[in-house]
Design a protein around this motif. Structure first.
Motif, mmCIF file in Angstrom:
data_model
loop_
_atom_site.group_PDB
_atom_site.id
_atom_site.type_symbol
_atom_site.label_atom_id
_atom_site.label_comp_id
_atom_site.label_asym_id
_atom_site.label_seq_id
_atom_site.Cartn_x
_atom_site.Cartn_y
_atom_site.Cartn_z
ATOM 1 N N UNK A 101 0.694 -1.359 -0.183
ATOM 2 C CA UNK A 101 -0.090 -0.096 -0.080
ATOM 3 C C UNK A 101 1.147 1.517 0.022
ATOM 4 N N UNK A 102 2.607 1.063 0.229
ATOM 5 C CA UNK A 102 2.787 1.912 -0.161
ATOM 6 C C UNK A 102 3.248 2.156 -1.246
ATOM 7 N N UNK A 103 3.037 1.973 -2.185
ATOM 8 C CA UNK A 103 3.731 2.017 -3.570
ATOM 9 C C UNK A 103 1.865 2.691 -4.138
ATOM 10 N N UNK A 104 2.772 3.925 -4.732
ATOM 11 C CA UNK A 104 1.537 4.398 -5.673
ATOM 12 C C UNK A 104 2.303 4.632 -7.059
ATOM 13 N N UNK A 105 1.550 4.375 -7.760
ATOM 14 C CA UNK A 105 1.543 4.317 -9.766
ATOM 15 C C UNK A 105 0.839 5.940 -9.933
ATOM 16 N N UNK A 106 0.131 6.667 -9.395
ATOM 17 C CA UNK A 106 -0.471 7.704 -9.399
ATOM 18 C C UNK A 106 0.619 8.582 -10.096
ATOM 19 N N UNK A 107 -0.033 9.839 -11.271
ATOM 20 C CA UNK A 107 1.190 10.466 -12.003
ATOM 21 C C UNK A 107 1.776 11.389 -11.237
ATOM 22 N N UNK A 108 2.725 11.877 -11.222
ATOM 23 C CA UNK A 108 3.673 12.832 -10.201
ATOM 24 C C UNK A 108 3.368 12.410 -8.578
ATOM 25 N N UNK A 109 2.981 11.278 -8.277
ATOM 26 C CA UNK A 109 3.496 10.435 -7.310
ATOM 27 C C UNK A 109 3.733 9.298 -6.930
ATOM 28 N N UNK A 110 4.545 8.724 -8.144
ATOM 29 C CA UNK A 110 4.964 7.496 -8.111
ATOM 30 C C UNK A 110 5.807 7.182 -6.732
ATOM 31 N N UNK A 111 5.768 6.309 -5.887
ATOM 32 C CA UNK A 111 6.490 5.315 -4.871
ATOM 33 C C UNK A 111 6.935 4.719 -5.119
ATOM 34 N N UNK A 112 7.964 3.885 -4.109
ATOM 35 C CA UNK A 112 8.434 2.595 -4.134
ATOM 36 C C UNK A 112 8.225 2.134 -3.043
ATOM 37 N N UNK A 113 8.403 0.874 -2.706
ATOM 38 C CA UNK A 113 9.032 -0.033 -1.367
ATOM 39 C C UNK A 113 9.662 -1.289 -1.698
ATOM 40 N N UNK A 114 10.131 -1.395 -0.428
ATOM 41 C CA UNK A 114 10.834 -2.882 -0.359
ATOM 42 C C UNK A 114 10.511 -4.214 -0.686
ATOM 43 N N UNK A 115 11.233 -4.960 -1.812
ATOM 44 C CA UNK A 115 10.609 -6.073 -1.702
ATOM 45 C C UNK A 115 11.252 -7.182 -1.528
ATOM 46 N N UNK A 116 11.636 -8.335 -1.363
ATOM 47 C CA UNK A 116 12.152 -9.436 -1.543
ATOM 48 C C UNK A 116 11.006 -10.740 -1.213
ATOM 49 N N UNK A 117 12.031 -11.518 -1.710
ATOM 50 C CA UNK A 117 11.299 -13.330 -2.027
ATOM 51 C C UNK A 117 11.836 -13.893 -0.947
ATOM 52 N N UNK A 118 10.235 -14.432 -0.047
ATOM 53 C CA UNK A 118 11.129 -15.324 1.020
ATOM 54 C C UNK A 118 10.653 -16.623 0.659
ATOM 55 N N UNK A 119 12.119 -17.982 0.794
ATOM 56 C CA UNK A 119 11.841 -18.352 0.063
ATOM 57 C C UNK A 119 12.139 -19.812 1.334
ATOM 58 N N UNK A 120 11.976 -19.398 2.678
ATOM 59 C CA UNK A 120 11.908 -20.056 3.375
ATOM 60 C C UNK A 120 11.232 -19.219 4.469
ATOM 61 N N UNK A 121 9.986 -20.178 4.966
ATOM 62 C CA UNK A 121 9.146 -19.465 5.655
ATOM 63 C C UNK A 121 8.459 -20.523 6.722
ATOM 64 N N UNK A 122 7.949 -19.614 8.592
ATOM 65 C CA UNK A 122 7.246 -20.398 9.144
ATOM 66 C C UNK A 122 6.135 -20.973 8.719
ATOM 67 N N UNK A 123 5.285 -20.255 8.239
ATOM 68 C CA UNK A 123 3.928 -20.528 7.766
ATOM 69 C C UNK A 123 4.114 -22.324 6.888
#
Length: 585
Positions: free
Chosen positions: A424-446
């Motif tokens: 939800x931190x990422x906006x692609x709206x023209x004039x207000x484009x934002x980013x957020x940190x991304x990674x792939x979970x390779x192994x998880x507790x779930x």
């Protein structure tokens, strides 16, 4: 990274010498070229380089200092996948691509020549790097003036190499394990644990599935006994949070549990109480190593790096490409992944019962009173979503912005879009484009919890608690996060009905929890379940202040039974005469 076929990979020895049929490059030149290339991937934070030009360094020089030698280990980390392979979902009943026909493997067009499920060359290339590291890096110098740090870092990096080799071997086994044309014993991949040279036999046969399992387990055990259990300490320079992403002892235990779970599964011909018990014990040991059975972290931003339910994950970068690819058109995305009605129907109602049995479910208001995971994982009609500073309403009804012919001509084929992993931190709206940190979970507790529950139920039934907790108790942790503090009478009824009923329950929970995490494609195959499905969608029409829902078939999947196992690369079977192809291909 360039692709190198296995025969080329195995013909490189420690000094980089090629077989005679390779281009005419002398040993010294090849050594310099190989190791000069590897220095390019060394982290910029390494110590200052020796001022001598690299072409003046000997092999001993290059392997005597981590500035050079650790580059090989670093390469194996760099080559880890950083994106979820959402395309695997298109080969199951979980989703379809927005572009019809983009999943041709599921539509009756899978041949050995056009196989898109690959990785053979890359996995072996990384195994080559790790074998080179293990053979040459025992005396790497990390801190020339501090012998204690030298010894500790060398110890850890050596263990990481074993862990990464186990990981890449696992990927080979997962992708290519199966039965050959002329045999009744499951095979894996050719095990290679040293840097081969031209004097070795390079036309290697596939080892048995169980031999591959034991090789991976041996590397996991070595890693567990060598590297830190985890990297949760805030400040420690050796085992602190800055090292997250490196192989850990807990990751080694978790990988071991996954490998044993697959080996116990029906598809590979060795499914019995003993192999299920082995898998359950490995998962229980991993849960204990993680601190014991505990509540799972609440659903939130799937890209939160401080969520220690993520046992091992890829490198992190600030990005918004996932949102560009998967956001619905009204959020300025391409809407490339369309979850199926089949998957949506797998999410329970808010009382924990399947929607076909729940008094809380209203077919005229199908997204109300549902399991909280539906709202976390999937965009649906009427869904409200905040992206950046703006709040949007997703309209997939006929005539809506997110329907076919709306903002995008394609729109959604199923009535849904993928939400899981997006921020939800990422906006692609023209004039207000934002980013957020991304990674792939390779192994998880779930996944670890689900692995234990499946194996323990198969071996001992729902309520056996010989490890201090039962399959039922572990599933309580999964369900309570999704459903809150309700009295989960449905799960209790399935456990009381016995192993078979609880198996179906666990399988459905696994489908829901791990959707889009590259699990269902393999789960359907290892369980020997039907691969052919009618993938469903919904057409929604607005009538006054309400909606009507018409459920339709979007596409039908057509697999032959032999497509339970993935074909080995066709070019490799031509080069290596001892490499038996999986049956049917």
């Amino acid at each position: 990274m360039r692709n190198i076929n296995m025969m080329t990979i195995m013909k490189e020895n420690v000094n980089g010498t090629k077989a005679k049929y390779m281009p005419n490059i002398n040993n010294t030149a090849m050594k310099k070229l190989l190791l000069a290339f590897l220095t390019l991937v060394v982290l910029v934070s390494c110590e200052q380089l020796d001022p001598r030009p690299i072409q003046d360094l000997t092999t001993e020089d290059l392997w005597s200092h981590a500035t050079y030698g650790e580059g090989i280990l670093t390469t194996a980390y760099i080559n880890l996948e950083t994106n979820y392979n959402i395309g695997l979902e298109y080969y199951t009943d979980n989703a379809v691509p927005s572009q019809p026909g983009a999943n041709r493997l599921a539509l009756g067009n899978w041949t050995v020549e056009n196989n898109t499920i690959s990785g053979w060359d890359g996995f072996y290339e990384n195994i080559k790097y790790l074998n080179l590291f293990l053979e040459n890096a025992k005396d790497l110098s990390y801190f020339v003036s501090d012998t204690e740090k030298d010894s500790l870092f060398n110890h850890y990096r050596y263990g990481e190499a074993y862990y990464l080799r186990a990981w890449y071997q696992w990927r080979l086994l997962q992708n290519y394990g199966g039965f050959p044309k002329d045999g009744n014993m499951a095979l894996g991949y050719p095990i290679v644990t040293k840097a081969l040279n031209v004097d070795d036999n390079l036309d290697l046969p596939r080892n048995t599935y169980e031999e591959c399992v034991q090789q991976i387990i041996a590397d996991c055990d070595t890693a567990f006994n060598t590297i830190p259990l985890d990297y949760t300490d805030r400040r420690d320079p050796y085992i602190g949070r800055a090292n997250r992403g490196r192989g850990s002892g807990l990751a080694a235990k978790t990988l071991k549990a996954r490998v044993y779970l697959y080996a116990a599964s029906p598809a590979f011909g060795n499914s019995n109480p003993e192999t299920w018990s082995r898998a359950a014990e490995a998962a229980a040991e991993a849960i204990d190593a993680a601190g014991g059975l505990a509540d799972l972290s609440a659903y939130g931003n799937f890209n939160t790096g401080t969520n220690y339910d993520y046992i091992w994950s890829s490198s992190t970068a600030s990005r918004n490409d996932w949102e560009y690819m998967y956001y619905p058109p009204s959020l300025y995305g391409q809407g490339a992944c369309n979850p199926s009605q089949n998957l949506v129907d797998a999410f329970p109602a808010s009382d924990g019962y399947p929607i076909s049995e729940s008094a809380a479910y209203d077919p005229n208001d199908p997204y109300n009173n549902r399991d909280s995971r539906l709202d976390k994982f999937i965009f649906y009609n009427g869904d409200e979503y905040k992206a950046g500073a703006n709040t949007y309403v997703i309209d997939t009804y006929v005539g809506g912005d997110d329907a076919p012919g709306g903002i995008s001509f394609l729109g959604t084929r199923t009535g849904y879009y993928l939400k899981k992993f997006l921020s939800e931190k990422v906006s692609l709206n023209v004039g207000s484009v934002t980013s957020d940190y991304k990674f792939k979970v390779l192994l998880g507790k779930t996944e670890l919890y689900l692995n234990f529950a499946e194996a323990a139920n198969e071996a001992f039934g729902p309520y056996d608690d010989r490890y201090g907790f039962s399959a039922f108790e572990v599933m309580e942790k999964i369900r309570s996060r999704a459903l809150g503090s309700i009295d989960d009478t449905y799960m209790k009824s399935q456990a009381d009905a016995g192993k078979d009923a609880f198996r179906a329950f666990i399988h459905n929970e696994r489908r829901v929890e791990l959707c889009f995490e590259e699990q269902r494609f393999w789960d359907l195959r290892r369980w020997n379940e039907d691969l052919n499905h009618s993938v469903k969608g919904v057409s929604i029409s607005q009538e006054g202040s309400g909606f009507t829902y018409e459920y339709t078939t979007v596409e039908n999947h057509e697999y032959k039974d032999y497509m339970r196992f993935v074909p080995l690369p066709y070019d490799q079977t031509l080069i290596m005469t001892n490499l038996k192809q999986n049956q049917g291909w």
